[in-house]
Motif scaffolding. Structure first.
Motif, PDB file in Angstrom:
ATOM      1  N   THR A 342       0.840  -1.191   0.000  1.00 14.82           N
ATOM      2  CA  THR A 342       0.000   0.000   0.000  1.00 14.82           C
ATOM      3  C   THR A 342       0.869   1.231   0.000  1.00 14.82           C
ATOM      4  N   LYS A 343       0.431   2.261  -0.665  1.00 11.57           N
ATOM      5  CA  LYS A 343       1.169   3.518  -0.690  1.00 11.57           C
ATOM      6  C   LYS A 343       0.228   4.672  -0.389  1.00 11.57           C
ATOM      7  N   GLU A 344       0.619   5.516   0.546  1.00 17.86           N
ATOM      8  CA  GLU A 344      -0.070   6.781   0.741  1.00 17.86           C
ATOM      9  C   GLU A 344       0.692   7.831  -0.043  1.00 17.86           C
ATOM     10  N   GLN A 345       0.126   8.281  -1.119  1.00 18.71           N
ATOM     11  CA  GLN A 345       0.813   9.215  -2.005  1.00 18.71           C
ATOM     12  C   GLN A 345       0.219  10.605  -1.837  1.00 18.71           C
ATOM     13  N   ILE A 346       1.071  11.593  -1.686  1.00 19.17           N
ATOM     14  CA  ILE A 346       0.608  12.969  -1.562  1.00 19.17           C
ATOM     15  C   ILE A 346       0.785  13.660  -2.907  1.00 19.17           C
ATOM     16  N   THR A 398       4.745  -4.768   4.184  1.00 12.76           N
ATOM     17  CA  THR A 398       5.573  -4.999   3.001  1.00 12.76           C
ATOM     18  C   THR A 398       5.710  -3.726   2.184  1.00 12.76           C
ATOM     19  N   PHE A 399       6.912  -3.540   1.614  1.00 12.62           N
ATOM     20  CA  PHE A 399       7.247  -2.314   0.907  1.00 12.62           C
ATOM     21  C   PHE A 399       8.005  -2.623  -0.370  1.00 12.62           C
ATOM     22  N   ILE A 400       7.680  -1.909  -1.438  1.00  8.82           N
ATOM     23  CA  ILE A 400       8.425  -1.998  -2.683  1.00  8.82           C
ATOM     24  C   ILE A 400       9.611  -1.047  -2.606  1.00  8.82           C
ATOM     25  N   GLY A 401      10.746  -1.491  -3.125  1.00 10.79           N
ATOM     26  CA  GLY A 401      11.918  -0.626  -3.120  1.00 10.79           C
ATOM     27  C   GLY A 401      12.918  -1.030  -4.176  1.00 10.79           C
ATOM     28  N   VAL A 402      14.024  -0.297  -4.225  1.00 14.61           N
ATOM     29  CA  VAL A 402      15.105  -0.596  -5.157  1.00 14.61           C
ATOM     30  C   VAL A 402      16.426  -0.457  -4.398  1.00 14.61           C
ATOM     31  N   ILE A 403      17.361  -1.364  -4.650  1.00 16.05           N
ATOM     32  CA  ILE A 403      18.662  -1.315  -4.000  1.00 16.05           C
ATOM     33  C   ILE A 403      19.494  -0.218  -4.645  1.00 16.05           C
ATOM     34  N   VAL A 404      19.996   0.704  -3.816  1.00 19.52           N
ATOM     35  CA  VAL A 404      20.759   1.837  -4.337  1.00 19.52           C
ATOM     36  C   VAL A 404      22.231   1.796  -3.941  1.00 19.52           C
ATOM     37  N   LYS A 405      22.604   0.857  -3.032  1.00 17.54           N
ATOM     38  CA  LYS A 405      23.998   0.806  -2.600  1.00 17.54           C
ATOM     39  C   LYS A 405      24.292  -0.541  -1.954  1.00 17.54           C
ATOM     40  N   VAL A 413      18.223   0.086   0.702  1.00 22.83           N
ATOM     41  CA  VAL A 413      17.007   0.019  -0.105  1.00 22.83           C
ATOM     42  C   VAL A 413      16.261   1.338  -0.013  1.00 22.83           C
ATOM     43  N   HIS A 414      15.974   1.920  -1.176  1.00 23.60           N
ATOM     44  CA  HIS A 414      15.135   3.113  -1.229  1.00 23.60           C
ATOM     45  C   HIS A 414      13.699   2.665  -1.452  1.00 23.60           C
ATOM     46  N   LEU A 415      12.803   3.063  -0.551  1.00 22.13           N
ATOM     47  CA  LEU A 415      11.397   2.676  -0.634  1.00 22.13           C
ATOM     48  C   LEU A 415      10.669   3.602  -1.595  1.00 22.13           C
ATOM     49  N   ARG A 416       9.981   3.004  -2.551  1.00 21.72           N
ATOM     50  CA  ARG A 416       9.314   3.767  -3.602  1.00 21.72           C
ATOM     51  C   ARG A 416       8.332   4.786  -3.027  1.00 21.72           C
ATOM     52  N   GLY A 417       8.445   6.033  -3.498  1.00 18.53           N
ATOM     53  CA  GLY A 417       7.502   7.065  -3.103  1.00 18.53           C
ATOM     54  C   GLY A 417       7.810   7.741  -1.794  1.00 18.53           C
ATOM     55  N   LEU A 418       8.854   7.292  -1.086  1.00 16.79           N
ATOM     56  CA  LEU A 418       9.190   7.883   0.200  1.00 16.79           C
ATOM     57  C   LEU A 418      10.522   8.627   0.106  1.00 16.79           C
ATOM     58  N   ALA A 419      10.793   9.459   1.090  1.00 18.00           N
ATOM     59  CA  ALA A 419      12.016  10.260   1.086  1.00 18.00           C
ATOM     60  C   ALA A 419      13.237   9.380   1.310  1.00 18.00           C
ATOM     61  N   LYS A 420      14.405   9.877   0.887  1.00 21.23           N
ATOM     62  CA  LYS A 420      15.650   9.132   1.073  1.00 21.23           C
ATOM     63  C   LYS A 420      15.954   8.886   2.544  1.00 21.23           C
ATOM     64  N   THR A 421      15.458   9.763   3.422  1.00 19.55           N
ATOM     65  CA  THR A 421      15.692   9.577   4.852  1.00 19.55           C
ATOM     66  C   THR A 421      14.993   8.335   5.398  1.00 19.55           C
ATOM     67  N   GLU A 422      14.068   7.769   4.608  1.00 19.26           N
ATOM     68  CA  GLU A 422      13.380   6.547   5.020  1.00 19.26           C
ATOM     69  C   GLU A 422      14.075   5.287   4.495  1.00 19.26           C
ATOM     70  N   GLY A 458       4.399   0.523   0.561  1.00 19.78           N
ATOM     71  CA  GLY A 458       3.836   0.715   1.883  1.00 19.78           C
ATOM     72  C   GLY A 458       4.365   1.945   2.557  1.00 19.78           C
ATOM     73  N   LYS A 459       3.606   2.516   3.456  1.00 18.58           N
ATOM     74  CA  LYS A 459       4.073   3.654   4.247  1.00 18.58           C
ATOM     75  C   LYS A 459       4.814   3.115   5.447  1.00 18.58           C
ATOM     76  N   ARG A 460       6.048   3.483   5.570  1.00 22.59           N
ATOM     77  CA  ARG A 460       6.890   2.953   6.643  1.00 22.59           C
ATOM     78  C   ARG A 460       6.568   3.619   7.970  1.00 22.59           C
ATOM     79  N   GLN A 461       6.439   2.798   9.019  1.00 22.05           N
ATOM     80  CA  GLN A 461       6.194   3.338  10.347  1.00 22.05           C
ATOM     81  C   GLN A 461       7.508   3.781  10.961  1.00 22.05           C
ATOM     82  N   LYS A 462       7.542   4.963  11.540  1.00 22.97           N
ATOM     83  CA  LYS A 462       8.752   5.471  12.172  1.00 22.97           C
ATOM     84  C   LYS A 462       8.793   5.032  13.635  1.00 22.97           C
TER      85      LYS A 462
END
Length: 462
Positions: A342-346, A398-405, A413-422, A458-462
């Motif tokens: 799931t994605k909460e997109q703004i 569960t979260f979709i992402g892409v390996i960046v390093k 892993v960068h989570l799709r649609g979320l900031a790099k800080t996540e 998915g929206k990651r819980q902090k």
């Protein structure tokens, strides 16, 4: 002359003298004019007794004496002036035995406290640990609540830094020459960061988190949240340090930036810790009104971990009867399961040059997650991460992402649609790291009919 006990307890053949420092660091300095940078070169393991011999010989070459009996303020200030005058690229590098996990307190408490067993509010996180209810299990967050040992020599230095998550720290000097400290007040931290960023522009651009008192034996130095501190050693010494938290620290922890350049940065789920603190305080009030004795953070967390384990066991029994249950991740190679993401997109719509409105849209989607060898998880790979739910630790989000390093067996892993800080760091062989095998066939058909294809996460819980 040093006290007789200090002269013998670190000697070859003694219990402490034969302790091995696994990876001492040679500190090669560059720079001039008050702006310096260290290149750290790892050295072979060395015993404490041999390190002390090296430290004494180095100090005699640099200062003229192996040690000084005078530890007055005036004398140490003179050593500080000598330290700053000699800094430069032509100086002989010193060596620092830093960040060695261990404690000289062992299981003993000195005057009721022990650097390696501080009753910190971080101990509440033990409530979520798999074996948090065990009496013989000591809960540690590596590099945060577990103590580190530091073996210094003349001019070995620790660079300006704040603690992970803006935590407090305590540094106890067991023995040896004084340790010289400098500190920057928390309210001046932003100005100090700006100054450091102007001198180290490339490092600051890569990572925004790249970043005077003497300490004699048997004294402890405590650093406050968000306070930069740095300093150097005036000769051979042995210190022990760890982090800790108190309720008043929580707002500083919420503001803390996190360095994501390497996989070992400390990350504490502050919302979860605040929830545990609230439950603990509430329970303490109930106990007080009932005339029951108080319990420590650790005692309460162990009881909570035991209660949660019982609840999870009962829930598993209920699931086995009705055929339900939480998400079970595949363990066999190439095994595939269906997961919902799931994605909460703004989305923002510009109304004028000064005003914007935001609308939240939620998309749900079923995708296939596939188990693969660690070697399959390389930079650029599309993945699905299964992370423990912040609401129910026995379940996953569960979260979709892409390996960046990739670094030393870890992937970022960068989570799709979320900031790099996540972004997340996970081990390449983590059971919670799966290949994204695409949409389920039914989902493909549905999206083809609508003429749209939306990648969601998915929206990651902090």
């Amino acid at each position: 002359m040093p006290p007789p006990r200090f002269a013998t307890q670190w000697a070859k053949g003694s219990k402490l003298g034969d302790v091995m420092i696994p990876s001492p660091i040679k500190q090669a300095l560059s720079g001039m004019g008050g702006v310096y940078e260290y290149t750290l070169v790892e050295q072979p393991p060395v015993s404490v007794s041999d390190f002390r011999d090296q430290a004494d010989a180095y100090r005699k070459r640099q200062v003229g004496r192996e040690f000084d009996a005078d530890d007055s303020d005036d004398f140490c200030n003179d050593l500080a002036r000598r330290f700053w005058r000699r800094l430069g690229p032509t100086m002989e590098p010193s060596t620092y035995g830093a960040d060695m996990e261990g404690s000289l307190f062992r299981d003993a408490a000195a005057c009721g406290w022990n650097v390696d067993r501080l009753e910190s509010c971080l101990s509440l996180l033990r409530a979520d640990a798999p074996e948090g209810d065990r009496d013989d299990e000591v809960f540690h967050l590596p590099g945060v609540t577990s103590a580190y040992l530091y073996f210094g020599m003349w001019a070995s230095a620790f660079a300006a830094h704040t603690e992970d998550m803006n935590l407090l720290s305590i540094n106890y000097l067991h023995a040896g020459a004084p340790k010289y400290w400098y500190a920057v007040a928390e309210e001046d931290a932003a100005r100090f960061e700006s100054l450091a960023g102007s001198h180290f522009a490339s490092q600051s651009a890569e990572c925004g988190e790249f970043l005077r008192h003497k300490q004699c034996p048997f004294l402890a130095v405590i650093t406050f949240p968000g306070s930069y501190h740095f300093g150097f050693n005036t000769g051979f010494n042995v210190a022990e340090s760890t982090n800790f938290g108190v309720p008043e620290w929580v707002p500083y922890g919420e503001k803390a930036g996190i360095c994501l350049c390497h996989p070992h940065s400390v990350r504490i789920q502050m919302d979860r810790l605040k929830s545990l603190l609230h439950d603990y305080d509430k329970d303490i009030c109930v106990r007080a009104s009932a005339g029951k004795p108080e319990v420590t953070y650790t005692q309460w967390a162990k009881q909570e971990a035991k209660r949660r384990k019982c609840e999870e066991a009962n829930a598993n029994d209920d699931d086995s009867e009705d055929g339900g249950g939480s998400l079970v991740l595949p363990t066999k190679l190439n095994a595939t399961i269906a997961v919902e993401v799931t994605k909460e997109q703004i989305t923002r719509t510009r109304k004028s040059s000064k005003k914007r409105s935001a609308k939240k849209l939620e998309f749900e989607q079923w995708r296939l997650a596939k188990r693969a060898r660690p070697s399959a998880f390389v930079t650029g790979t599309e993945v699905i991460c299964a992370i423990e739910s912040s609401d129910d630790r026995s379940d996953f989000e569960t979260f979709i992402g892409v390996i960046v390093k990739q670094v030393d067996g870890y992937v970022r892993v960068h989570l799709r649609g979320l900031a790099k800080t996540e972004d997340l760091w996970l081990k390449q062989d983590s059971p919670n790291l799966l290949l994204d095998a695409g949409l389920m066939p039914e989902e493909n058909s549905r999206l083809n009919e609508s003429g749209k294809l939306t990648v969601s996460a998915g929206k990651r819980q902090k």
